[in-house]
Design a protein around this motif. Structure first.
Motif, PDB file in Angstrom:
ATOM      1  N   SER A 193     102.121  -0.061   8.939  1.00 47.16           N
ATOM      2  CA  SER A 193     102.763  -1.355   9.180  1.00 47.16           C
ATOM      3  C   SER A 193     101.742  -2.482   9.193  1.00 47.16           C
ATOM      4  CB  SER A 193     103.536  -1.323  10.504  1.00 47.16           C
ATOM      5  OG  SER A 193     104.614  -0.419  10.439  1.00 47.16           O
ATOM      6  N   THR A 194     100.574  -2.243   9.780  1.00 43.31           N
ATOM      7  CA  THR A 194      99.547  -3.279   9.759  1.00 43.31           C
ATOM      8  C   THR A 194      99.001  -3.477   8.338  1.00 43.31           C
ATOM      9  OG1 THR A 194      97.937  -1.607  10.499  1.00 43.31           O
ATOM     10  CG2 THR A 194      98.849  -3.067  12.168  1.00 43.31           C
ATOM     11  N   GLU A 195      98.954  -2.422   7.553  1.00 44.53           N
ATOM     12  CA  GLU A 195      98.574  -2.582   6.145  1.00 44.53           C
ATOM     13  C   GLU A 195      99.556  -3.500   5.423  1.00 44.53           C
ATOM     14  OE1 GLU A 195      98.019   1.104   4.063  1.00 44.53           O
ATOM     15  OE2 GLU A 195      96.973   2.010   5.759  1.00 44.53           O
ATOM     16  N   ALA A 196     100.842  -3.343   5.720  1.00 45.10           N
ATOM     17  CA  ALA A 196     101.850  -4.198   5.100  1.00 45.10           C
ATOM     18  C   ALA A 196     101.633  -5.659   5.481  1.00 45.10           C
ATOM     19  CB  ALA A 196     103.249  -3.740   5.504  1.00 45.10           C
ATOM     20  N   VAL A 197     101.269  -5.908   6.729  1.00 44.66           N
ATOM     21  CA  VAL A 197     100.985  -7.286   7.156  1.00 44.66           C
ATOM     22  C   VAL A 197      99.758  -7.824   6.421  1.00 44.66           C
ATOM     23  CG1 VAL A 197     100.406  -8.793   9.095  1.00 44.66           C
ATOM     24  CG2 VAL A 197     102.024  -6.917   9.428  1.00 44.66           C
ATOM     25  N   ALA A 198      98.742  -7.000   6.252  1.00 48.73           N
ATOM     26  CA  ALA A 198      97.534  -7.431   5.542  1.00 48.73           C
ATOM     27  C   ALA A 198      97.881  -7.930   4.139  1.00 48.73           C
ATOM     28  CB  ALA A 198      96.524  -6.288   5.475  1.00 48.73           C
ATOM     29  N   ARG A 199      98.790  -7.251   3.464  1.00 54.11           N
ATOM     30  CA  ARG A 199      99.177  -7.680   2.109  1.00 54.11           C
ATOM     31  C   ARG A 199      99.842  -9.060   2.131  1.00 54.11           C
ATOM     32  NH1 ARG A 199     100.497  -2.111   2.052  1.00 54.11           N
ATOM     33  NH2 ARG A 199      99.022  -0.953   0.741  1.00 54.11           N
ATOM     34  N   GLN A 200     100.518  -9.372   3.234  1.00 54.21           N
ATOM     35  CA  GLN A 200     101.185 -10.669   3.336  1.00 54.21           C
ATOM     36  C   GLN A 200     100.228 -11.779   3.769  1.00 54.21           C
ATOM     37  OE1 GLN A 200     104.300 -11.050   2.278  1.00 54.21           O
ATOM     38  NE2 GLN A 200     104.327  -8.852   1.806  1.00 54.21           N
ATOM     39  N   LEU A 201      98.991 -11.429   4.087  1.00 53.85           N
ATOM     40  CA  LEU A 201      97.995 -12.424   4.490  1.00 53.85           C
ATOM     41  C   LEU A 201      97.050 -12.805   3.350  1.00 53.85           C
ATOM     42  CD1 LEU A 201      96.988 -11.034   8.017  1.00 53.85           C
ATOM     43  CD2 LEU A 201      98.374 -13.068   7.548  1.00 53.85           C
ATOM     44  N   LEU A 202      97.331 -12.328   2.168  1.00 58.29           N
ATOM     45  CA  LEU A 202      96.394 -12.535   1.066  1.00 58.29           C
ATOM     46  C   LEU A 202      96.274 -14.002   0.652  1.00 58.29           C
ATOM     47  CD1 LEU A 202      97.074  -9.401  -1.171  1.00 58.29           C
ATOM     48  CD2 LEU A 202      95.096  -9.878   0.285  1.00 58.29           C
ATOM     49  N   ASP A 203      97.283 -14.816   0.969  1.00 57.89           N
ATOM     50  CA  ASP A 203      97.221 -16.236   0.623  1.00 57.89           C
ATOM     51  C   ASP A 203      96.858 -17.121   1.813  1.00 57.89           C
ATOM     52  OD1 ASP A 203      97.864 -15.819  -2.063  1.00 57.89           O
ATOM     53  OD2 ASP A 203     100.019 -15.800  -1.626  1.00 57.89           O
ATOM     54  N   HIS A 204      96.647 -16.529   2.986  1.00 59.66           N
ATOM     55  CA  HIS A 204      96.248 -17.313   4.152  1.00 59.66           C
ATOM     56  C   HIS A 204      94.814 -17.809   3.987  1.00 59.66           C
ATOM     57  CE1 HIS A 204      99.899 -16.248   6.164  1.00 59.66           C
ATOM     58  NE2 HIS A 204      99.475 -16.621   7.359  1.00 59.66           N
ATOM     59  N   LYS A 205      94.547 -18.991   4.515  1.00 59.44           N
ATOM     60  CA  LYS A 205      93.238 -19.610   4.398  1.00 59.44           C
ATOM     61  C   LYS A 205      92.455 -19.489   5.702  1.00 59.44           C
ATOM     62  CE  LYS A 205      94.431 -21.162   0.319  1.00 59.44           C
ATOM     63  NZ  LYS A 205      93.922 -20.501  -0.910  1.00 59.44           N
ATOM     64  N   ASN A 206      91.138 -19.391   5.538  1.00 58.91           N
ATOM     65  CA  ASN A 206      90.210 -19.504   6.661  1.00 58.91           C
ATOM     66  C   ASN A 206      90.531 -18.514   7.786  1.00 58.91           C
ATOM     67  OD1 ASN A 206      88.012 -20.563   8.089  1.00 58.91           O
ATOM     68  ND2 ASN A 206      89.266 -22.117   9.092  1.00 58.91           N
ATOM     69  N   LEU A 207      90.610 -17.251   7.422  1.00 56.76           N
ATOM     70  CA  LEU A 207      90.868 -16.200   8.402  1.00 56.76           C
ATOM     71  C   LEU A 207      89.589 -15.420   8.703  1.00 56.76           C
ATOM     72  CD1 LEU A 207      94.189 -14.517   7.138  1.00 56.76           C
ATOM     73  CD2 LEU A 207      93.948 -16.281   8.898  1.00 56.76           C
ATOM     74  N   MET A 208      89.516 -14.911   9.937  1.00 56.35           N
ATOM     75  CA  MET A 208      88.574 -13.843  10.257  1.00 56.35           C
ATOM     76  C   MET A 208      89.415 -12.655  10.721  1.00 56.35           C
ATOM     77  SD  MET A 208      85.708 -13.347  13.263  1.00 56.35           S
ATOM     78  CE  MET A 208      84.295 -14.059  12.413  1.00 56.35           C
ATOM     79  N   VAL A 209      89.257 -11.538  10.040  1.00 59.12           N
ATOM     80  CA  VAL A 209      89.990 -10.331  10.403  1.00 59.12           C
ATOM     81  C   VAL A 209      89.000  -9.246  10.776  1.00 59.12           C
ATOM     82  CG1 VAL A 209      91.538  -8.515   9.608  1.00 59.12           C
ATOM     83  CG2 VAL A 209      91.977 -10.892   8.949  1.00 59.12           C
ATOM     84  N   VAL A 210      89.151  -8.735  11.980  1.00 60.39           N
ATOM     85  CA  VAL A 210      88.379  -7.585  12.448  1.00 60.39           C
ATOM     86  C   VAL A 210      89.327  -6.396  12.435  1.00 60.39           C
ATOM     87  CG1 VAL A 210      86.949  -6.627  14.289  1.00 60.39           C
ATOM     88  CG2 VAL A 210      87.010  -9.115  13.915  1.00 60.39           C
ATOM     89  N   THR A 211      88.879  -5.275  11.933  1.00 62.33           N
ATOM     90  CA  THR A 211      89.773  -4.123  11.826  1.00 62.33           C
ATOM     91  C   THR A 211      89.009  -2.815  11.933  1.00 62.33           C
ATOM     92  OG1 THR A 211      91.517  -3.089  10.485  1.00 62.33           O
ATOM     93  CG2 THR A 211      89.647  -4.087   9.283  1.00 62.33           C
ATOM     94  N   ASN A 212      89.683  -1.810  12.447  1.00 64.32           N
ATOM     95  CA  ASN A 212      89.161  -0.440  12.392  1.00 64.32           C
ATOM     96  C   ASN A 212      89.947   0.369  11.368  1.00 64.32           C
ATOM     97  OD1 ASN A 212      91.539  -0.347  14.015  1.00 64.32           O
ATOM     98  ND2 ASN A 212      90.854   1.567  14.953  1.00 64.32           N
ATOM     99  N   ASN A 213      90.598  -0.341  10.444  1.00 62.69           N
ATOM    100  CA  ASN A 213      91.421   0.270   9.410  1.00 62.69           C
ATOM    101  C   ASN A 213      90.794  -0.055   8.054  1.00 62.69           C
ATOM    102  OD1 ASN A 213      93.427   0.923   7.538  1.00 62.69           O
ATOM    103  ND2 ASN A 213      95.098   0.223   8.848  1.00 62.69           N
TER     104      ASN A 213
END
Length: 253
Positions: free
Chosen positions: A102-122
């Motif tokens: 489910s979090t992978e699905a959210v990541a795909r929807q963030l591909l057009d977001h600007k100026n993000l920092m994402v920390v992940t253990n995935n």
């Protein structure tokens, strides 16, 4: 027990869809509902499925189903959930995303977001977000779990504790009627608990199959969650608890 071809197909359908109904299977296989009820009873006796009113669901237990099967399970629902969750994440945010389809699905929807920092253990989330040139990606250290490309253990926890996140987007393996988020892996539970401690806003992404499953290890309570994104009507018992806890429910139908 040796399964018939039809019974093997029923188990495969349940693995993909999470549940099966007597009427749906009878129509699909062009047999009587009595035949399907007998099949489901035999599959339940064999430990393949759990019988419920009107059908059967995947058997719960102390081990999770395979990661590729989970990725296919309720795929369209996960997309709807992910679209709504991502729409509520402001650009310019710091985010933590844990292990899960489910979090992978959210990541795909963030591909057009600007100026993000994402920390992940995935590692799967990191590989998806590589496609977003305006996203800084930090991968938590830890021991690689080959079954799902997750990073777990004390090193992952230590990395997470160095951050304070605007948003945490987490999944779980099950959500019980006490309002507890449950999982199968104690090391992953510790990572998720640390994420909750280090985030200002916490979002749970959970499709309806999580309401029908159990898992042995407790992550947290819905009282610790700010927003739940799901794809169907929340069970009434849980909805009342969320109202008391001021946990927002977003039904993404």
């Amino acid at each position: 027990m040796s399964l018939s071809f039809r019974q093997s197909d029923i188990v495969e359908i349940a693995n993909v869809e999470g549940r099966v109904t007597v009427d749906g299977l009878a129509e699909r296989f062009q047999v009587t509902v009595q035949t399907i009820r007998r099949d489901l009873s035999e599959l339940s006796d064999a430990g393949k499925l759990d019988r419920v009113h009107g059908g059967a669901v995947l058997r719960s237990g102390v081990s999770n189903i395979g990661y590729e099967d989970r990725r296919a399970l309720n795929h369209e629902a996960k997309i709807r959930i992910a679209e709504r969750c991502a729409a509520d994440i402001p650009e310019g945010s710091s985010i933590f995303m844990n292990i899960g389809t489910s979090t992978e699905a959210v990541a795909r929807q963030l591909l057009d977001h600007k100026n993000l920092m994402v920390v992940t253990n995935n590692m799967n989330v990191a590989n998806i977000l590589v496609e977003n040139p305006d996203c800084q990606i930090v991968v938590a250290g830890g021991v690689l779990r080959r079954s799902d490309s997750g990073l777990v253990g004390n090193l992952a926890v230590s990395t997470i504790r160095q951050f304070k996140f605007d948003h945490a987007i987490i999944g779980c393996s099950a959500l019980d009627l006490d309002g507890d988020l449950m999982d199968f892996d104690l090391q992953e539970v510790l990572v998720s608990q640390t994420i909750i401690e280090q985030a200002r806003q916490i979002s749970l992404v959970a499709d309806n199959s999580k309401f029908r499953r159990t898992a042995p290890a407790r992550i947290a309570s819905l009282a610790d969650i700010d927003t739940v994104y799901t794809d169907s009507d929340f069970p009434e018992t849980l909805a009342r608890k969320c109202n008391d806890w001021q946990t927002q429910i977003m039904e993404c139908k």
